[in-house]
Design an enzyme around this catalytic site. Structure first.
Site: not given
Length: 518
Positions: A65, A95, A207, A291
């Site tokens: 892949y 991208h 990735n 407090r």
């Protein structure tokens, strides 16, 4: 991770397969440490085995892949052998569609160091040459211009990390000596040859979770410091308000066993005369913002160990896909690019940090209001006599602090629940970790602005309390803090523009100039 001895406050962090800490990334980001790739032959051989194993698979016509197939939903598309070498170039090219502000140089260094750390684990199938290229860019301070917007946090930080991949190959633009210049020019001037990425290397760079994890490291460092600084401010506010220090009694806190909350209470005991019984006229119970301050700050203090574990586990992970097991000769397809742990940590951190802003905003409202500040002047103005009528002290500063607080609180909506289905429903459940991290940094920025306002406020309030009741003196730790603040901030007697004081305080906060509690 191996550390060289510091030289003039500068150290070298050697990247190999051992564990990094958040502080290592922060040091590289801030340029107080340098990154170096380990020369250890065993480490380098382990990296090389992954790249060699992929080469063998390719030679045997294996299907891998992102190497012999398209990416994401295109994983069914087989790449002709003659085009395999071009595939990484196409990945970072398409991208290149980020927008928004560019990450700062410090943030970019952190991103590069985090990606380098993951690739050094040896499960990404990259070459030693790629690791050396990232290290060289860090050494020369050649920093990719990375747009901050465009990542959904799975499949990792694809779009922002494409800018790192492109710059390694001499494309796009970089920060160089504070200027934007073409990457090819910067690499040439530094004597660095652009890379030609090997088949899996584009995917290995992009990735993964490097951007969100880098931002998380920087966020953690700032949040940790704010727990201490908010505690110190609370002590000064309590003193200025003539508060009841018995609220932080050790026995009282021993019955509620949250370790972080107990630590905050112990810090307050160091700063206040908690062993004294209530003086005549002392209130039995202060308002909640004083407090209950350990209970508010303590939430963040108790969450920090969990945040550290999540961030450092992600930092020390191999988080791309597929994972290359060179020893077992397996290519393992999974989803380690998913940034859910960082998303959850950042969504939680921004909530806890925004609560610090809200706490301090409430403290300031008490300090400036003559109905509640126990005999201090209205708006903490130091003016006396006829001129008191025309001076307004911190009236406007309180408005600004309230605005910054409101904006911080508005941003606490968790980003991680806004998953979107993307990329033809291949990426149909995504982490939004990078958006969560960016939101967290913005909440930190706004909270630091509130802290800056409160530093001015408590400095003025403690001064006025001492002027009003000369017999009452703060503890030594508060006296030392007052001396440091007084060196930067004069008493506010006549109204003046406070922006310069605020900006100086922000600089001090972000450089963590004050040493607070052991």
């Amino acid at each position: 991770m191996q550390h060289a001895e510091p030289t003039k406050n500068h150290s070298t962090i050697s990247f190999d397969q051992s564990r990094l800490q958040i502080e290592d990334i922060v040091s590289i980001a801030n340029k107080t440490a340098s990154a170096a790739l380990s020369p250890d032959p065993l480490f380098r051989a382990a990296i090389t085995r992954g790249a060699d194993f992929l080469d063998r698979l390719l030679a045997e016509d294996g299907t891998i892949y992102g190497v012999t197939t398209g990416y994401g939903d295109s994983c069914t598309v087989e790449i002709p052998p003659e085009l395999i070498a071009e595939l990484p170039h196409h990945l970072y090219t398409y991208h290149g569609c980020g927008l928004g502000e560019y990450f700062t140089p410090a943030q970019t260094r952190a991103v590069m160091a985090v990606r380098l750390a993951s690739l050094c684990k040896g499960y990404s199938g990259v070459s030693v040459g790629l690791l050396e290229q990232i290290t060289s860019l860090l050494k020369e301070d050649i920093l990719p211009l990375i747009p901050s917007e465009g990542s959904v946090g799975a499949s990792g930080d694809l779009t922002p990390l494409s800018y790192l991949a492109a710059v390694l190959c001499g494309e796009r633009e970089v920060w160089r000596d504070g200027q934007h210049v073409p990457a090819a020019q910067a690499l040439s001037e530094a004597g660095i040859t652009p890379l030609r990425l090997r088949p899996k290397e584009g995917l290995a760079i992009m990735n993964g979770t490097a951007v969100m994890t880098a931002l998380a490291c920087l966020a953690y460092d700032r949040a940790e410091y704010l727990t201490k600084l908010t505690t110190r401010i609370t002590a000064m506010a309590s003193f200025a308000l003539d508060g009841n220090a018995k609220h932080f009694d050790e026995t009282l806190f021993s019955v509620k066993p949250h370790a972080g909350m107990q630590k905050v209470a112990s810090w307050l005991r160091q700063d206040l005369q908690c062993e004294q019984t209530e003086r005549n006229g002392k209130r039995l119970q202060d308002r909640y913002s004083i407090r209950c301050a350990p209970h508010v700050i303590g939430v963040l203090a108790d969450a920090l160990p969990f945040f550290r574990q999540s961030i450092e586990n992600e930092l020390n992970s191999a988080n791309d896909n597929p994972i290359i097991d060179a020893e077992g000769e397996h290519v393992l397809h999974g989803g380690h690019f998913y940034g859910g742990h960082i998303a959850f940590a950042m969504d939680g951190m921004k909530n806890a940090v925004a609560n610090l802003a809200d706490l301090l905003d409430r403290q300031m409202a008490l300090l400036v209001d003559s109905r509640y500040n126990h005999d201090l002047p209205s708006n903490l103005s130091g003016a006396v006599g006829p001129r008191a009528a025309i001076n307004h002290g911190l009236k406007a500063l309180q408005i600004s602090a309230s605005a910054w607080t409101a904006e911080a609180l508005k941003l606490t909506m968790p980003a991680s629940v806004f998953s979107r289905s993307t990329e033809c429903h291949n990426q149909d459940k995504v982490s939004m970790g990078t958006i969560a991290a960016r939101d967290c940094l913005r909440v930190l920025e706004l909270t630091e602005q509130v802290v800056a306002a409160l530093l001015i406020t408590v400095r003025q309030g403690v001064w006025l309390r001492c002027r009003h009741t000369p017999a009452v003196m703060p503890e030594e730790s508060l006296q030392q803090m007052m001396a440091l603040l007084s060196a930067d901030i004069p008493e506010i007697i006549e109204d003046r523009r406070l922006e310069p004081d605020l900006r100086l305080m922000l600089e001090r906060i972000r450089h963590q100039n004050w040493t607070l509690y052991a």
